[in-house]
Motif scaffolding. Sequence first.
Motif, PDB file in Angstrom:
ATOM      1  N   ASN A  40      14.724  23.144  82.104  1.00  0.00           N
ATOM      2  CA  ASN A  40      15.896  23.733  81.328  1.00  0.00           C
ATOM      3  C   ASN A  40      16.391  22.514  80.396  1.00  0.00           C
ATOM      4  OD1 ASN A  40      15.639  26.211  82.136  1.00  0.00           O
ATOM      5  ND2 ASN A  40      17.036  26.173  83.858  1.00  0.00           N
ATOM      6  N   LEU A  41      16.353  21.358  80.861  1.00  0.00           N
ATOM      7  CA  LEU A  41      17.006  20.390  80.336  1.00  0.00           C
ATOM      8  C   LEU A  41      16.113  20.023  78.811  1.00  0.00           C
ATOM      9  CD1 LEU A  41      19.107  18.176  79.966  1.00  0.00           C
ATOM     10  CD2 LEU A  41      17.842  16.652  81.156  1.00  0.00           C
ATOM     11  N   ASP A  42      14.912  19.814  79.142  1.00  0.00           N
ATOM     12  CA  ASP A  42      14.063  19.708  78.061  1.00  0.00           C
ATOM     13  C   ASP A  42      14.151  20.668  76.832  1.00  0.00           C
ATOM     14  OD1 ASP A  42      12.691  17.429  79.008  1.00  0.00           O
ATOM     15  OD2 ASP A  42      11.121  18.628  79.795  1.00  0.00           O
ATOM     16  N   ARG A  43      14.119  21.950  77.435  1.00  0.00           N
ATOM     17  CA  ARG A  43      14.511  23.066  76.410  1.00  0.00           C
ATOM     18  C   ARG A  43      15.628  23.034  75.604  1.00  0.00           C
ATOM     19  NH1 ARG A  43      14.215  27.815  80.111  1.00  0.00           N
ATOM     20  NH2 ARG A  43      15.114  28.820  78.249  1.00  0.00           N
ATOM     21  N   GLN A  44      16.706  22.788  76.178  1.00  0.00           N
ATOM     22  CA  GLN A  44      17.944  22.487  75.664  1.00  0.00           C
ATOM     23  C   GLN A  44      17.996  21.287  74.660  1.00  0.00           C
ATOM     24  OE1 GLN A  44      20.676  22.167  78.947  1.00  0.00           O
ATOM     25  NE2 GLN A  44      22.478  23.284  77.753  1.00  0.00           N
ATOM     26  N   ILE A  45      17.405  20.280  74.939  1.00  0.00           N
ATOM     27  CA  ILE A  45      17.460  19.049  74.246  1.00  0.00           C
ATOM     28  C   ILE A  45      16.542  19.356  72.901  1.00  0.00           C
ATOM     29  CG2 ILE A  45      16.656  16.551  73.893  1.00  0.00           C
ATOM     30  CD1 ILE A  45      17.409  16.284  77.017  1.00  0.00           C
ATOM     31  N   TYR A  46      15.292  19.772  73.160  1.00  0.00           N
ATOM     32  CA  TYR A  46      14.386  20.005  72.160  1.00  0.00           C
ATOM     33  C   TYR A  46      14.612  21.452  71.380  1.00  0.00           C
ATOM     34  CZ  TYR A  46      12.841  15.650  73.983  1.00  0.00           C
ATOM     35  OH  TYR A  46      12.552  14.263  74.498  1.00  0.00           O
ATOM     36  N   GLN A  47      15.508  22.242  71.811  1.00  0.00           N
ATOM     37  CA  GLN A  47      15.450  23.537  71.256  1.00  0.00           C
ATOM     38  C   GLN A  47      14.057  24.244  71.443  1.00  0.00           C
ATOM     39  OE1 GLN A  47      18.665  24.735  69.896  1.00  0.00           O
ATOM     40  NE2 GLN A  47      19.007  23.280  71.306  1.00  0.00           N
ATOM     41  N   LEU A  48      13.607  24.184  72.428  1.00  0.00           N
ATOM     42  CA  LEU A  48      12.363  25.122  72.761  1.00  0.00           C
ATOM     43  C   LEU A  48      12.558  26.084  73.549  1.00  0.00           C
ATOM     44  CD1 LEU A  48      10.128  21.768  73.461  1.00  0.00           C
ATOM     45  CD2 LEU A  48      10.251  23.233  71.468  1.00  0.00           C
ATOM     46  N   PRO A  49      11.691  27.303  73.398  1.00  0.00           N
ATOM     47  CA  PRO A  49      11.820  28.418  74.251  1.00  0.00           C
ATOM     48  C   PRO A  49      10.976  28.310  75.781  1.00  0.00           C
ATOM     49  CG  PRO A  49      10.009  28.588  72.648  1.00  0.00           C
ATOM     50  CD  PRO A  49      10.712  27.484  72.347  1.00  0.00           C
ATOM     51  N   LYS A  50      11.256  29.180  76.665  1.00  0.00           N
ATOM     52  CA  LYS A  50      10.434  28.799  77.909  1.00  0.00           C
ATOM     53  C   LYS A  50       9.173  29.012  77.695  1.00  0.00           C
ATOM     54  CE  LYS A  50      11.612  30.339  82.663  1.00  0.00           C
ATOM     55  NZ  LYS A  50      12.451  31.071  83.515  1.00  0.00           N
ATOM     56  N   GLY A  51       8.312  28.157  78.355  1.00  0.00           N
ATOM     57  CA  GLY A  51       6.897  28.236  78.464  1.00  0.00           C
ATOM     58  C   GLY A  51       6.331  26.996  78.722  1.00  0.00           C
ATOM     59  N   ILE A  52       5.014  26.927  78.372  1.00  0.00           N
ATOM     60  CA  ILE A  52       4.182  25.339  78.827  1.00  0.00           C
ATOM     61  C   ILE A  52       4.054  24.672  77.609  1.00  0.00           C
ATOM     62  CG2 ILE A  52       2.098  24.471  79.587  1.00  0.00           C
ATOM     63  CD1 ILE A  52       1.580  26.982  81.503  1.00  0.00           C
ATOM     64  N   TYR A  53       4.658  23.550  77.962  1.00  0.00           N
ATOM     65  CA  TYR A  53       4.479  22.566  76.610  1.00  0.00           C
ATOM     66  C   TYR A  53       3.038  22.055  76.881  1.00  0.00           C
ATOM     67  CZ  TYR A  53       5.301  18.443  73.685  1.00  0.00           C
ATOM     68  OH  TYR A  53       5.464  17.694  72.736  1.00  0.00           O
ATOM     69  N   ILE A  54       2.232  22.213  75.645  1.00  0.00           N
ATOM     70  CA  ILE A  54       0.955  21.940  75.966  1.00  0.00           C
ATOM     71  C   ILE A  54       0.595  20.377  75.564  1.00  0.00           C
ATOM     72  CG2 ILE A  54      -1.538  22.087  74.701  1.00  0.00           C
ATOM     73  CD1 ILE A  54      -0.580  25.400  74.329  1.00  0.00           C
ATOM     74  N   THR A  55       0.036  19.626  76.515  1.00  0.00           N
ATOM     75  CA  THR A  55      -0.130  18.300  76.485  1.00  0.00           C
ATOM     76  C   THR A  55      -1.651  17.966  76.065  1.00  0.00           C
ATOM     77  OG1 THR A  55      -0.558  18.043  78.717  1.00  0.00           O
ATOM     78  CG2 THR A  55       1.678  17.599  78.044  1.00  0.00           C
ATOM     79  N   LYS A  56      -2.540  18.543  76.292  1.00  0.00           N
ATOM     80  CA  LYS A  56      -3.972  18.315  76.210  1.00  0.00           C
ATOM     81  C   LYS A  56      -4.657  19.505  75.806  1.00  0.00           C
ATOM     82  CE  LYS A  56      -7.816  15.746  78.260  1.00  0.00           C
ATOM     83  NZ  LYS A  56      -8.433  16.604  78.753  1.00  0.00           N
ATOM     84  N   VAL A  57      -5.596  19.499  74.807  1.00  0.00           N
ATOM     85  CA  VAL A  57      -6.484  20.601  74.389  1.00  0.00           C
ATOM     86  C   VAL A  57      -7.977  20.005  74.414  1.00  0.00           C
ATOM     87  CG1 VAL A  57      -6.990  22.258  72.585  1.00  0.00           C
ATOM     88  CG2 VAL A  57      -4.671  21.531  72.746  1.00  0.00           C
ATOM     89  N   THR A  58      -8.678  20.797  75.190  1.00  0.00           N
ATOM     90  CA  THR A  58     -10.177  20.296  75.457  1.00  0.00           C
ATOM     91  C   THR A  58     -11.060  20.487  74.132  1.00  0.00           C
ATOM     92  OG1 THR A  58      -9.978  20.973  77.590  1.00  0.00           O
ATOM     93  CG2 THR A  58     -12.119  20.501  76.911  1.00  0.00           C
ATOM     94  N   PRO A  59     -11.563  19.379  73.695  1.00  0.00           N
ATOM     95  CA  PRO A  59     -12.263  19.588  72.458  1.00  0.00           C
ATOM     96  C   PRO A  59     -13.710  20.283  72.660  1.00  0.00           C
ATOM     97  CG  PRO A  59     -11.910  17.294  72.729  1.00  0.00           C
ATOM     98  CD  PRO A  59     -11.600  17.805  73.944  1.00  0.00           C
ATOM     99  N   GLY A  60     -13.827  21.229  71.428  1.00  0.00           N
ATOM    100  CA  GLY A  60     -15.087  22.073  71.571  1.00  0.00           C
ATOM    101  C   GLY A  60     -14.650  23.616  72.018  1.00  0.00           C
ATOM    102  N   THR A  61     -13.432  23.692  72.776  1.00  0.00           N
ATOM    103  CA  THR A  61     -12.990  25.012  73.330  1.00  0.00           C
ATOM    104  C   THR A  61     -12.503  25.879  72.235  1.00  0.00           C
ATOM    105  OG1 THR A  61     -10.963  24.350  73.998  1.00  0.00           O
ATOM    106  CG2 THR A  61     -12.305  24.097  75.723  1.00  0.00           C
ATOM    107  N   ASP A  62     -12.245  27.061  72.421  1.00  0.00           N
ATOM    108  CA  ASP A  62     -12.070  27.958  71.383  1.00  0.00           C
ATOM    109  C   ASP A  62     -10.418  27.890  71.255  1.00  0.00           C
ATOM    110  OD1 ASP A  62     -12.804  30.117  69.630  1.00  0.00           O
ATOM    111  OD2 ASP A  62     -11.249  31.347  70.692  1.00  0.00           O
ATOM    112  N   ALA A  63      -9.647  27.480  72.077  1.00  0.00           N
ATOM    113  CA  ALA A  63      -8.465  27.103  71.809  1.00  0.00           C
ATOM    114  C   ALA A  63      -8.261  26.002  70.660  1.00  0.00           C
ATOM    115  CB  ALA A  63      -7.640  26.445  73.234  1.00  0.00           C
TER     116      ALA A  63
END
Length: 99
Positions: free
Chosen positions: A18-41
Motif C-alpha cells: 500500500n505504501l509503494d502504491r501511495q508513493i508512486y501513485q500505482l494501482p493494485k497489482g504485481i510490479y513486473i521486475t523481470k521479463v524472460t527474453p523470447g517469451t510472448d510477454a
Amino acid sequence: SFAPGRPCAGFTGEALTNLDRQIYQLPKGIYITKVTPGTDAAIQGITPGDVLLSIDGTPIADLEGLKAVLAHHIPGDMVSARIFRDGKEQTVQIKLSEE
C-alpha cells in the motif's frame, strides 16, 4: 501420455505494498521486475516497471493470485493481460509459455 508442463506468463514481479502504491501513485497489482527474453510477454512489449492488474478479467494482487489463474491454463493458451504503464491501462494478449 504427454503431460504439458506448467504454464508460465513469461515474467515475474512482486506485489505492491500500500505504501509503494501511495508513493508512486500505482494501482493494485504485481510490479513486473523481470521479463524472460523470447517469451510472448517479451515479444508483446511487456517490460519491467509495468504493473499487471488482471488476467482474463481476474484481478491479480500478488504472485499467488497469478499462479492461481495460470493453474487453469496450459502452455500455448492465450490470455488477456491488463497492465498499467505511464499512467494508462492497456490490454495485451499473451500466449503462455511452458515453465
